[in-house]
Design a protein around this motif. Structure first.
Motif, PDB file in Angstrom:
ATOM      1  N   GLU A  51       6.386 -43.651 -75.187  1.00 21.07           N
ATOM      2  CA  GLU A  51       6.762 -45.063 -75.173  1.00 21.07           C
ATOM      3  C   GLU A  51       7.362 -45.380 -76.540  1.00 21.07           C
ATOM      4  O   GLU A  51       6.803 -45.002 -77.569  1.00 21.07           O
ATOM      5  CB  GLU A  51       5.522 -45.921 -74.927  1.00 21.07           C
ATOM      6  CG  GLU A  51       5.849 -47.341 -74.544  1.00 21.07           C
ATOM      7  CD  GLU A  51       4.616 -48.066 -74.041  1.00 21.07           C
ATOM      8  OE1 GLU A  51       3.920 -48.681 -74.877  1.00 21.07           O
ATOM      9  OE2 GLU A  51       4.361 -47.995 -72.832  1.00 21.07           O
ATOM     10  N   THR A  77       9.583 -47.015 -71.917  1.00 19.35           N
ATOM     11  CA  THR A  77       9.327 -45.588 -71.802  1.00 19.35           C
ATOM     12  C   THR A  77      10.662 -44.857 -71.912  1.00 19.35           C
ATOM     13  O   THR A  77      11.647 -45.285 -71.310  1.00 19.35           O
ATOM     14  CB  THR A  77       8.661 -45.266 -70.448  1.00 19.35           C
ATOM     15  OG1 THR A  77       7.478 -46.056 -70.334  1.00 19.35           O
ATOM     16  CG2 THR A  77       8.296 -43.807 -70.355  1.00 19.35           C
ATOM     17  N   LYS A 127       2.440 -41.923 -74.347  1.00 19.78           N
ATOM     18  CA  LYS A 127       2.034 -42.884 -73.331  1.00 19.78           C
ATOM     19  C   LYS A 127       0.672 -42.547 -72.762  1.00 19.78           C
ATOM     20  O   LYS A 127       0.367 -41.426 -72.482  1.00 19.78           O
ATOM     21  CB  LYS A 127       3.092 -42.926 -72.208  1.00 19.78           C
ATOM     22  CG  LYS A 127       2.853 -44.026 -71.233  1.00 19.78           C
ATOM     23  CD  LYS A 127       4.027 -44.143 -70.311  1.00 19.78           C
ATOM     24  CE  LYS A 127       3.751 -45.240 -69.288  1.00 19.78           C
ATOM     25  NZ  LYS A 127       4.789 -45.411 -68.331  1.00 19.78           N
TER      26      LYS A 127
END
Length: 194
Positions: free
Chosen positions: A96, A136, A194
């Motif tokens: 991310e 993302t 992430k």
């Protein structure tokens, strides 16, 4: 009275026809020969970057292609380094990122800086006043993914993405015509797994 209304309508229609004809005569449409113009624009940038030795201009092969298979200019993105960051690592496909970005089309007669279709900030570029966005890496187009995976924290790049690594020949986004080269101003603020 009826005759006067009829005459008024005819005069209005003739005026409308005259105005619409005069606006179109001799003016190239914004998107005439759009595919060819975008290909030429990107190929010129690609050749400029390939010929540059300063390090300010770079090319990167798409993350989704093997280096040996990337033989055409549109298998790559072109990067103009606006500011070097201080980070030492780059985001991964699944990471991310927190970024600032602004997206434009290539320059045209009506939009000398390129039509702006998206931005995470308004007005002038000012890091003290801008709020970054999170996304993302994998949630973007191939060219954007490629750029993010090559950037370091603090980098600010102008990234040129050929339509083959952008939205291709899609017309699903009304603001971005098919075959558009995408020009992004991207600053990588941070990234995390992430």
């Amino acid at each position: 009275m009826r005759k006067e209304k009829t005459i008024a309508i005819i005069v209005a229609l003739l005026s409308l026809c005259m105005f619409s004809c005069s606006e179109e005569e001799g003016n190239e449409g914004e998107f005439d020969n759009w595919k060819e113009r975008n290909e030429t624009y990107f190929n010129n940038l690609y050749n400029k970057a390939k010929g540059s030795t300063s390090g300010t201009w770079r090319t990167y092969t798409s993350w989704s292609k093997e280096e040996s298979a990337a033989t055409a200019p549109d298998d790559h993105i072109v990067v103009e380094v606006l500011k070097e960051g201080t980070g030492t690592e780059c985001p991964l496909y699944s990471d991310e990122v927190t970024i600032h970005y602004r997206g434009n089309l290539m320059p045209s007669d009506n939009f000398p800086l390129g039509y702006q279709f998206d931005s995470s900030w308004y007005g002038e570029y000012n890091l003290d006043a801008m709020m970054p966005v999170e996304m993302t890496v994998s949630g973007t187009v191939d060219g954007f993914i490629t750029a993010l995976q090559k950037m370091h924290v603090g980098d600010r790049w102008r990234v040129y993405i050929p339509y083959a690594l952008g939205y291709k020949n899609s017309t699903s986004n009304a603001a971005i015509p098919a075959y558009s080269t995408l020009v992004f101003d991207i600053t990588l603020v941070s990234f995390k797994n992430k």
